[in-house]
Write a protein that holds these residues in place. Structure first.
Motif, short mmCIF file in Angstrom:
data_model
loop_
_atom_site.label_atom_id
_atom_site.label_comp_id
_atom_site.label_asym_id
_atom_site.label_seq_id
_atom_site.Cartn_x
_atom_site.Cartn_y
_atom_site.Cartn_z
N CYS A 46 -24.81 39.15 50.17
CA CYS A 46 -24.20 37.82 50.27
C CYS A 46 -23.15 37.86 51.37
CB CYS A 46 -23.55 37.44 48.95
SG CYS A 46 -24.69 37.27 47.57
N ILE A 47 -22.98 36.75 52.07
CA ILE A 47 -22.02 36.70 53.18
C ILE A 47 -21.30 35.36 53.19
CG2 ILE A 47 -23.79 35.99 54.84
CD1 ILE A 47 -22.25 37.71 56.94
N ILE A 48 -19.99 35.42 53.45
CA ILE A 48 -19.15 34.22 53.51
C ILE A 48 -18.35 34.25 54.81
CG2 ILE A 48 -17.25 32.95 52.43
CD1 ILE A 48 -18.10 34.12 49.75
N GLY A 49 -18.29 33.12 55.50
CA GLY A 49 -17.49 33.00 56.71
C GLY A 49 -16.22 32.21 56.46
N PHE A 50 -15.59 31.79 57.55
CA PHE A 50 -14.38 30.97 57.46
C PHE A 50 -14.34 30.07 58.68
CE2 PHE A 50 -10.19 29.61 56.65
CZ PHE A 50 -9.72 30.16 55.46
N ASP A 51 -14.15 28.80 58.49
CA ASP A 51 -13.95 27.75 59.51
C ASP A 51 -14.91 26.58 59.34
OD1 ASP A 51 -11.83 29.05 60.79
OD2 ASP A 51 -13.18 30.11 62.16
N SER B 179 -30.98 28.14 60.18
CA SER B 179 -31.13 29.59 60.32
C SER B 179 -29.98 30.38 59.70
CB SER B 179 -31.28 29.98 61.79
OG SER B 179 -30.15 29.57 62.52
N TYR B 180 -28.87 29.71 59.38
CA TYR B 180 -27.73 30.41 58.78
C TYR B 180 -27.44 29.93 57.35
CZ TYR B 180 -27.01 32.00 63.52
OH TYR B 180 -27.19 32.55 64.75
N LYS B 181 -27.31 28.63 57.18
CA LYS B 181 -26.93 28.07 55.87
C LYS B 181 -25.80 28.90 55.26
CE LYS B 181 -31.38 26.00 54.74
NZ LYS B 181 -32.48 25.96 53.78
N LEU B 182 -24.74 29.06 56.06
CA LEU B 182 -23.64 29.97 55.74
C LEU B 182 -22.66 29.36 54.75
CD1 LEU B 182 -22.25 32.70 56.51
CD2 LEU B 182 -20.99 31.38 58.25
N THR B 183 -22.43 30.07 53.66
CA THR B 183 -21.33 29.71 52.77
C THR B 183 -20.05 30.04 53.50
OG1 THR B 183 -22.63 30.13 50.77
CG2 THR B 183 -20.24 30.26 50.55
N THR B 184 -19.08 29.13 53.47
CA THR B 184 -17.89 29.31 54.29
C THR B 184 -16.71 28.53 53.70
OG1 THR B 184 -17.07 29.17 56.58
CG2 THR B 184 -18.48 27.37 55.83
N LEU B 185 -15.55 28.71 54.31
CA LEU B 185 -14.35 27.97 53.93
C LEU B 185 -14.07 26.94 55.01
CD1 LEU B 185 -13.08 28.95 51.28
CD2 LEU B 185 -14.00 30.89 52.51
N ARG B 186 -13.94 25.69 54.60
CA ARG B 186 -13.68 24.61 55.56
C ARG B 186 -12.18 24.34 55.64
NH1 ARG B 186 -16.79 19.43 54.17
NH2 ARG B 186 -18.49 20.59 55.18
N GLN B 187 -11.66 24.43 56.85
CA GLN B 187 -10.26 24.10 57.06
C GLN B 187 -10.10 22.58 57.18
OE1 GLN B 187 -7.87 26.79 59.52
NE2 GLN B 187 -9.80 27.59 60.29
N ASN B 188 -8.95 22.09 56.76
CA ASN B 188 -8.64 20.68 56.86
C ASN B 188 -7.81 20.46 58.13
OD1 ASN B 188 -7.78 18.05 56.60
ND2 ASN B 188 -6.93 18.28 54.56
N SER B 189 -8.49 20.42 59.27
CA SER B 189 -7.79 20.30 60.56
C SER B 189 -6.99 19.01 60.64
CB SER B 189 -8.79 20.35 61.71
OG SER B 189 -9.49 21.58 61.68
N GLU B 190 -7.54 17.93 60.11
CA GLU B 190 -6.82 16.66 60.13
C GLU B 190 -5.56 16.75 59.30
OE1 GLU B 190 -7.62 12.10 58.65
OE2 GLU B 190 -9.27 13.15 59.64
N GLY B 191 -5.66 17.41 58.14
CA GLY B 191 -4.49 17.58 57.28
C GLY B 191 -3.41 18.43 57.95
#
Length: 195
Positions: free
Chosen positions: A131-136, A145-157
């Motif tokens: 299992c793999i998790i990214g960030f951004d 081809s990725y369907k990456l589980t990740t952490l979404r930053q709240n850039s607007e916030g």
């Protein structure tokens, strides 16, 4: 002055950052919920403030599991925080016998490169082999081809809070430093599944 995604010792400069601690805790819990027992963190040597903070929080979150013998942990180091860095890190990690079933990456580019490296050099893929998790949550993370589980930053916030603090400073620049952590969100995709 407002510093974004950094710490500062300047007394009257405020700090606004994505909540790296929260994101790392979410990533760790996601991998634990997926029954991963051999965890890894992928970053570069002397990484950015954010990437280093993510790794430290990830290790802190799983520290009790490590102490209990429930999980193992290893650090994987890329030469650069890019897609190519992730690709080469996968090639070297598997060649050197790294054994893990869950990996958290400092950013999505590293994660996508690592996924492609695992596929290209060893015919391994997520979530079947790890299992793999990214960030951004960069746009490519959602590609088929990725369907990456990740952490979404709240850039607007982050931007709104930074502007608000700047406006406050124009009225009173003598107040104590304010540090604001802006929540992140776990985006579940196909790179993590229960085992």
């Amino acid at each position: 002055m407002v510093v974004i995604n950094r710490e500062t010792e300047l007394a009257h400069a405020d700090v606004v950052k994505s909540d790296n601690n929260q994101g790392s805790q979410l990533a760790a819990q996601c991998l634990l919920d997926a029954k991963c027992q051999h965890l890894a963190y992928l970053n570069v040597s002397n990484g950015t403030y954010s990437a280093t903070a993510r790794g430290a929080a990830f290790i802190q979150t799983i520290a009790k599991n490590i102490a209990n013998g429930d999980v193992s942990f290893q650090q994987i180091t890329a030469l650069q925080p890019t897609y190519q860095g992730g690709l080469e890190a996968a090639k070297l990690a598997f060649a050197n016998g790294c054994a893990f079933d869950g990996i958290f990456c400092a950013n999505d580019l590293l994660a996508c490169g690592f996924l492609d490296g695992a596929r290209k050099f060893y015919n391994l893929n997520a979530p079947d082999d790890f299992c793999i998790i990214g960030f951004d949550d960069i746009p490519v993370a959602s590609f088929e081809s990725y369907k990456l589980t990740t952490l979404r930053q709240n850039s607007e916030g982050v931007a709104q809070r930074a502007l608000q603090l700047l406006m406050n400073r124009t009225k009173d620049n003598s107040s104590a430093q304010v540090t604001a952590d802006i929540s992140v969100k776990l985006i579940m995709r196909d790179s993590v599944s229960c085992r």
